[in-house]
Design an enzyme around this catalytic site. Structure first.
Site, short mmCIF file in Angstrom:
data_model
loop_
_atom_site.label_atom_id
_atom_site.label_comp_id
_atom_site.label_asym_id
_atom_site.label_seq_id
_atom_site.Cartn_x
_atom_site.Cartn_y
_atom_site.Cartn_z
N ASP A 104 0.82 -1.22 0.00
CA ASP A 104 0.00 0.00 0.00
C ASP A 104 0.86 1.27 0.00
OD1 ASP A 104 1.02 -0.38 2.49
OD2 ASP A 104 -0.88 -0.08 3.57
N HIS B 168 24.73 4.05 -17.42
CA HIS B 168 23.62 4.31 -16.50
C HIS B 168 23.82 3.57 -15.18
CE1 HIS B 168 20.83 5.54 -20.08
NE2 HIS B 168 21.64 6.52 -19.69
N ASP C 142 26.72 12.01 -12.33
CA ASP C 142 25.74 12.55 -13.26
C ASP C 142 24.45 12.68 -12.45
OD1 ASP C 142 23.89 13.13 -15.22
OD2 ASP C 142 24.63 11.64 -16.64
N ASP D 250 20.58 18.70 -15.43
CA ASP D 250 21.31 17.48 -15.81
C ASP D 250 22.80 17.84 -15.91
OD1 ASP D 250 22.10 15.05 -16.86
OD2 ASP D 250 21.06 15.28 -18.77
N HIS E 223 27.82 7.47 -26.94
CA HIS E 223 26.53 8.18 -26.83
C HIS E 223 26.60 9.50 -27.59
CE1 HIS E 223 28.12 10.95 -23.76
NE2 HIS E 223 28.61 9.91 -23.10
N HIS F 171 21.13 16.40 -25.71
CA HIS F 171 19.70 16.14 -25.91
C HIS F 171 18.94 17.36 -25.43
CE1 HIS F 171 19.54 15.31 -21.53
NE2 HIS F 171 20.65 14.60 -21.72
N HIS G 175 15.24 13.86 -20.85
CA HIS G 175 15.39 13.72 -22.30
C HIS G 175 14.12 14.29 -22.87
CE1 HIS G 175 18.28 10.20 -21.26
NE2 HIS G 175 18.90 11.34 -21.29
N GLU H 162 27.45 17.16 -23.51
CA GLU H 162 27.98 16.11 -22.62
C GLU H 162 28.92 15.13 -23.30
OE1 GLU H 162 24.97 13.21 -21.30
OE2 GLU H 162 23.47 14.54 -22.14
N TYR I 157 35.11 6.58 -22.42
CA TYR I 157 34.96 5.43 -21.51
C TYR I 157 35.88 4.32 -22.00
CZ TYR I 157 30.92 8.39 -21.07
OH TYR I 157 30.13 9.50 -20.94
N ARG J 216 32.96 12.04 -18.15
CA ARG J 216 31.94 12.82 -18.88
C ARG J 216 31.88 14.20 -18.23
NH1 ARG J 216 28.36 9.34 -18.89
NH2 ARG J 216 26.88 9.89 -17.25
N GLU K 121 29.25 17.49 -18.37
CA GLU K 121 27.92 17.83 -18.90
C GLU K 121 27.40 19.12 -18.29
OE1 GLU K 121 24.78 15.00 -17.99
OE2 GLU K 121 23.58 15.77 -19.65
N1 GLY Z 1 21.54 11.94 -17.06
C1 GLY Z 1 21.09 11.43 -18.30
C2 GLY Z 1 21.80 12.03 -19.40
O1 GLY Z 1 22.80 12.68 -19.21
O2 GLY Z 1 21.38 11.96 -20.53
MN MN Z 2 22.21 14.44 -20.27
MN MN Z 3 23.37 13.53 -17.36
#
Ligand code: GLY
Ligand code: MN
Ligand code: MN
Length: 435
Positions: free
Chosen positions: A38, A238, A255, A266, A345, A349, A356, A379, A383, A401, A403
């Site tokens: 619940d 991720h 991140d 982000d 990647h 975005h 996103h 970003e 890697y 990374r 960003e």
């Molecule tokens: N944190 C998700 C991305 O950077 O796209």
């Molecule tokens: Mn991002």
């Molecule tokens: Mn991110």
């Protein structure tokens, strides 16, 4: 936290003008989700519903009419339920506080829908809402069954996803203000993390610093699951387990961005656990930073969306060749996408109510030009898989990374996440100040 009701009303009217014709548009807020038994997750409305209403209660259904009027079906006022679960706006609140022209309680939803759809040519909705698609068809069937009593069922279903998404893609000044506030809370959280880290800590202990700042500053939830990845965990794009011990000599990739008033931020930063980059870490970090700066220059009005990604890829590929991680001609390595072994990647975005965020990346098959009011992440990363025996061991397990969140403006890119250390000497100085 919501904007002025007039802003939401103006959005609804603009949408209905764009859809034109004899159209009723319908959008659902979504339902509460059970976590276990619940216990529910905290409710978070569908982003497009929230964009058009600012209303944050589950199960609500919005109807918009051709003349710009709007009606909302809402949970009823209920003193007993409100004693347990908290305040509900009810019908009066929906009309007074959310600029609705009409409101009903949810048990009258079907009656309201049949009344509003009767005689209209077209019903517009977001086609990814499968439940609503079924519901609209049921309403159509009910009206069709009453044809002899004079009812007229709508004949067209229109997917208004593009229309709503294109509106959401270009942020107005109130949204930008809110997004900069969210961005700046996240800047504070990342600064706090850099200043609190020490080898021996658990990743989740560092995550706690982020969540503390988010909440303390009024942003009660992250916009997505926090990534706090030490050492080679940073190579898992991720990674959200955040349950390992931070070692001396690790880089840490965080991140994380808070959500404020349903708007996302982000940010990623990568920094050394012990406050000092090793030589190979610094070489790869500087390469990612060079790619960041090359990309940022192209985040200007009129540049195709893909330009900043292509610029980052070029810098990264060139650097990977110079460092001996790739061999061959830069042009061919880009053409064959060989760089993807280390950079898998995209470089950004759209960002907004969803991390996103929505909006097309191509128009008529071509990368769309950047416009004022778009918010885009930048970003780049690298890697190096810890098990990649094709590279010198000194690089293995390094994940980086960087960003930021960028507002596209006529006068050039504006970094909403300004003020957060990013250059190697800035990061080391910030961390040394706290040692
Ligand atoms: N944190 C998700 C991305 O950077 O796209
Ligand atoms: Mn991002
Ligand atoms: Mn991110």
């Amino acid at each position: 936290m919501t904007l002025s009701p007039d802003i939401y009303r103006a959005r609804r009217q603009r949408l209905m003008q764009q859809l034109g014709g004899d159209t009723v548009a319908v959008v659902r807020a979504g339902e509460l989700c059970t976590r276990n038994n619940d216990c529910d997750y905290e409710f978070r409305p569908n982003s497009s519903f929230f964009y058009l209403t600012g209303f944050n209660e589950p199960s609500a259904v919005l109807f918009m009419l051709p003349d710009g009027a709007s009606h909302l079906a809402v949970l009823p006022k209920d003193p007993e339920r409100e004693q347990w679960d908290g305040f509900r706006h009810g019908m009066t609140g929906a009309m007074q506080d959310f600029a609705m022209d009409g409101a009903v309680e949810l048990d009258e939803l079907d009656d309201l829908a049949l009344e509003l759809l009767d005689g209209k040519q077209q019903v517009a909705l977001l086609f990814d809402d499968a439940l609503l698609r079924d519901q609209v068809l049921n309403w159509r069937d009910e009206l069709a069954a009453k044809a002899r009593q004079g009812a007229q069922a709508p004949v067209t279903l229109l997917d208004m996803t593009d229309a709503v998404h294109e509106m959401r893609l270009i942020k107005d000044s109130a949204e930008i203000e809110l997004m900069e506030r969210a961005a700046q809370i996240s800047v504070q959280a990342h600064t706090q993390a850099m200043q609190s880290v020490a080898p021996g800590m658990m990743e989740y202990q560092l995550e706690a610093e982020l969540n503390y700042v988010f909440m303390k500053q009024g942003a009660r939830v992250p916009a997505y699951n926090n990534i706090v990845a030490s050492g080679s965990n940073a190579c898992v794009l991720h990674y959200i387990k955040n349950d390992e011990q931070i070692e001396d000599g690790d880089l840490i990739l965080i991140d994380a961005g808070c959500e404020l008033g349903c708007y996302a931020s982000d940010i990623t930063r990568t920094f050394p656990a012990n406050g000092k980059f090793s030589e190979p870490q610094a070489q790869l970090y500087q390469l990612v930073l060079d790619a960041y700066h090359a990309g940022l220059k192209l985040m200007t009005v009129g540049q195709p969306y893909e330009a900043f990604h292509n610029a980052a890829v070029e810098v990264l590929t060139q650097g990977l060749v110079e460092l001996g991680l790739l061999q061959g001609s830069v042009a061919e390595l880009i053409e064959s996408k060989a760089y993807r072994a280390f950079y898998m990647h995209n470089t950004g975005h759209w960002l907004g109510l969803d991390v996103h965020d929505c909006g097309r990346y191509k128009v008529d098959g071509a990368s769309r030009p950047l416009q004022e009011g778009m918010v885009v992440t930048l970003e780049p990363g690298l890697y190096i898989n810890p098990d990649d025996e094709s590279v010198d061991p000194k690089w293995r397990g390094i994940g980086i990374r960087i960003e930021d969140d960028i507002l596209i403006q006529a006068q050039g890119p504006y970094v909403l996440t300004h003020g957060l250390a990013k250059e190697i000497d800035e990061i080391e100085a910030l961390m040394a100040a706290n040692a």
